[in-house]
Motif scaffolding. Structure first.
Motif, short mmCIF file in Angstrom:
data_model
loop_
_atom_site.label_atom_id
_atom_site.label_comp_id
_atom_site.label_asym_id
_atom_site.label_seq_id
_atom_site.Cartn_x
_atom_site.Cartn_y
_atom_site.Cartn_z
N SER A 408 0.77 -1.21 0.03
CA SER A 408 0.12 0.14 -0.10
C SER A 408 0.83 1.27 -0.07
O SER A 408 0.49 2.17 -0.67
CB SER A 408 -1.03 -0.04 1.21
OG SER A 408 -0.29 -0.26 2.30
N PHE A 413 -0.85 4.66 -0.79
CA PHE A 413 -1.66 4.53 0.22
C PHE A 413 -0.90 4.22 1.65
O PHE A 413 -1.20 3.14 1.97
CB PHE A 413 -2.86 3.32 -0.03
CG PHE A 413 -3.43 3.48 -1.38
CD1 PHE A 413 -4.35 4.41 -1.66
CD2 PHE A 413 -2.95 2.76 -2.48
CE1 PHE A 413 -4.99 4.50 -2.76
CE2 PHE A 413 -3.60 3.08 -3.85
CZ PHE A 413 -4.44 3.75 -3.78
N VAL A 418 -5.35 -1.71 0.52
CA VAL A 418 -6.13 -1.70 -0.40
C VAL A 418 -6.38 -2.75 -1.27
O VAL A 418 -5.67 -3.53 -1.46
CB VAL A 418 -5.58 -0.35 -1.44
CG1 VAL A 418 -4.12 -0.92 -1.76
CG2 VAL A 418 -6.28 0.14 -2.55
N THR A 431 -6.35 -8.06 -1.37
CA THR A 431 -6.00 -6.95 -0.88
C THR A 431 -4.52 -6.89 -0.26
O THR A 431 -4.26 -7.90 -0.03
CB THR A 431 -6.73 -6.58 0.61
OG1 THR A 431 -8.23 -6.75 0.15
CG2 THR A 431 -6.34 -5.67 1.22
N TYR A 452 -9.14 0.32 -7.62
CA TYR A 452 -8.97 0.12 -6.41
C TYR A 452 -9.92 0.68 -5.30
O TYR A 452 -10.65 1.43 -5.56
CB TYR A 452 -7.32 0.77 -5.88
CG TYR A 452 -7.59 2.42 -5.96
CD1 TYR A 452 -8.05 3.02 -4.72
CD2 TYR A 452 -7.02 3.26 -6.80
CE1 TYR A 452 -8.15 4.49 -4.66
CE2 TYR A 452 -7.13 4.55 -6.99
CZ TYR A 452 -7.63 5.01 -5.70
OH TYR A 452 -7.72 6.63 -5.68
N ILE A 454 -9.93 1.82 -1.11
CA ILE A 454 -9.39 1.71 0.13
C ILE A 454 -10.12 1.17 1.43
O ILE A 454 -11.36 1.28 1.57
CB ILE A 454 -8.81 3.27 0.71
CG1 ILE A 454 -7.99 4.00 -0.44
CG2 ILE A 454 -8.16 3.31 1.95
CD1 ILE A 454 -7.63 5.27 -0.38
#
Length: 455
Positions: A408, A413, A418, A431, A452, A454
């Motif tokens: 991530s 992120f 994610v 994930t 994607y 989150i």
């Protein structure tokens, strides 16, 4: 008379800003325009017959997916000899280009009428300025006492096309020429104008915009070419709908590299409904105007890079095509197919009509570069309506396959997980997070293009 901000009241400042916003564009396009353009397949040699054949296929196979602008590029006004060599151009009595009767016997209006009957919108290509033929003959400007020689700027020349002189917009009669020419085009049923060799000439952009507004018709304006596009002219450009920010893009690695370069240069520009155009999509059956009986097995000429070649099927391999369309989606570039539609392959249509690719493109947000390390570029485009969602592209710009460990953090992120859905393979990748990485192999020149969310 000069005005200084310090002398303006707050109300006056707001009024000016509102006025500028209202006048910014003659017509709004809520999503990047999509359609077909004749240049990649027919070059300077479009014909009425070929255009109508492509139009029928576009209406059937692309219109249901939002492709609506059918655009005839250069060549519609060229007169050819018996061997097909261009010898002159067709003009009316006021120095305005008109269609060649040999290749467009029904005129442009007949083609536009058929487009409209099919539920499409119709576009045409013009060059900046006024014909050199009109200058030599000193043809009059409609509705004025002025002539081509009164308004032409013989020092304002296109580097790659010798049809026109630029126009000195300070001269009386200059705006009237553009007014009359644009009005003629609109009378044929034009919904879209691609104005070429104009990005470096903001005064002539203003003239075309003014002429379009005077027609009262919502015409989409595309500015070209990319080589002369300058960020300092951006406020002028925003009066139009789209701007070419690349040089010509063809079906080789140079074309892909040009798009990446332009994307990096322009990605921080606030476009707000004004679209950065990465040129046509050179897929399918190309360059029919330069025929080769062995086109199905034709190979690229090693001495020609980044330019058009003889008739062939797109030289891009599958990974390059995936990369190309992912770039277009993530950068919110207009999507204009360039290959001959009746003879292009099914894989091309699958890419052009991929539901998730189109959703990313129509999201209308220009993606930003998250990471660039070891020739692996990661670009991310958030969903403008749902900030927890979006699309991301992990591009392998190496000449060999590479295994990438996704986390991530790498994807931009930080400190969260994610989920990823592979767009091209319609596959759930699960994930990833900084503590739970996932290794993926990306082919040479390929891309992992994902939706994607989150977590």
């Amino acid at each position: 008379m000069r005005y200084f901000i310090s002398q303006l009241t707050a109300t006056a400042i707001v009024a000016i800003l509102i006025s500028h916003t209202v006048m910014a564009q003659s017509v709004q396009t809520k999503v990047p325009p999509k359609g077909w353009n004749s240049w990649d397949s027919y070059g300077m040699y479009p014909t009425q017959e070929a255009m109508l054949a492509n139009m029928e296929v576009m209406a059937k196979r692309l219109k249901p997916f939002g492709y609506e602008y059918f655009v005839i590029d250069a060549g519609w006004n060229k007169v050819k000899d018996a061997q097909g060599k261009i010898i002159t151009m067709s003009l009316d009595n006021y120095g305005r280009y008109i269609p060649n009767k040999e290749t467009f016997p029904g005129g442009i209006k007949a083609v536009a009428d058929r487009a409209h009957a099919l539920g499409l919108k119709f576009g045409i290509h013009i060059m900046r300025g006024i014909s050199r033929i009109a200058y030599r003959k000193n043809m009059p400007v409609l509705g004025t006492k002025y002539t081509a020689r009164d308004i032409a700027d013989t020092t304002s020349l296109c580097k790659w096309n010798h049809d026109n002189y630029g126009i000195n917009m300070k001269k009386p009669g200059a705006q009237q020429y553009y007014d009359s020419y644009i009005a003629l085009l609109v009378s044929w049923g034009i919904d879209f104008i691609k104005a070429d060799d104009i990005a470096g000439h903001p005064d002539e952009i203003d003239a075309v915009i003014s002429a379009i507004r005077k027609t009262g018709k919502p015409v989409v304006l595309s500015l070209s070419p990319g080589g002369d596009s300058r960020p300092e002219y951006f406020q002028t450009y925003k009066q139009a709908n789209m701007l070419r920010v690349t040089r010509d893009v063809w079906d080789d690695q140079i074309g892909i590299d040009r798009v990446f370069t332009a994307w990096k240069q322009w990605s921080n520009i606030d476009h707000d409904g004004f679209w950065l155009d990465m040129d046509m999509i050179p897929f399918g059956h190309l360059c029919l105007h330069n025929p080769d009986k062995n086109y199905l097995t034709a190979k690229p000429d090693p001495n020609k890079h980044g330019v058009k070649q003889s008739e062939h099927i797109s030289f891009f391999n599958a990974d390059q095509k995936y990369t190309f369309m992912a770039m277009r989606a993530l950068s919110a570039s207009p999507l204009f197919m360039g290959g001959d539609l009746p003879t292009s392959d099914d894989f091309t249509f699958e890419l052009l009509t991929n539901k998730e690719m189109l959703a990313c493109n129509e999201n209308g947000v220009v993606g930003k570069l998250v990471s660039d390390h070891n020739n692996i570029e990661i670009w991310k485009t958030p969903n403008k309506n749902m900030p927890q969602k979006g699309w991301i592209g992990i591009f392998n710009r190496n000449g060999e396959a590479v295994t990438v460990k996704l986390t991530s953090t790498l994807l931009g992120f930080e400190g969260t997980a994610v989920s990823l859905q592979d767009v091209w393979n319609d596959k759930n990748l699960g994930t990833v997070s900084s503590s739970a990485p996932k290794e993926v192999k990306i082919n040479a020149g390929g891309v992992l293009f994902c939706k994607y969310e989150i977590k």
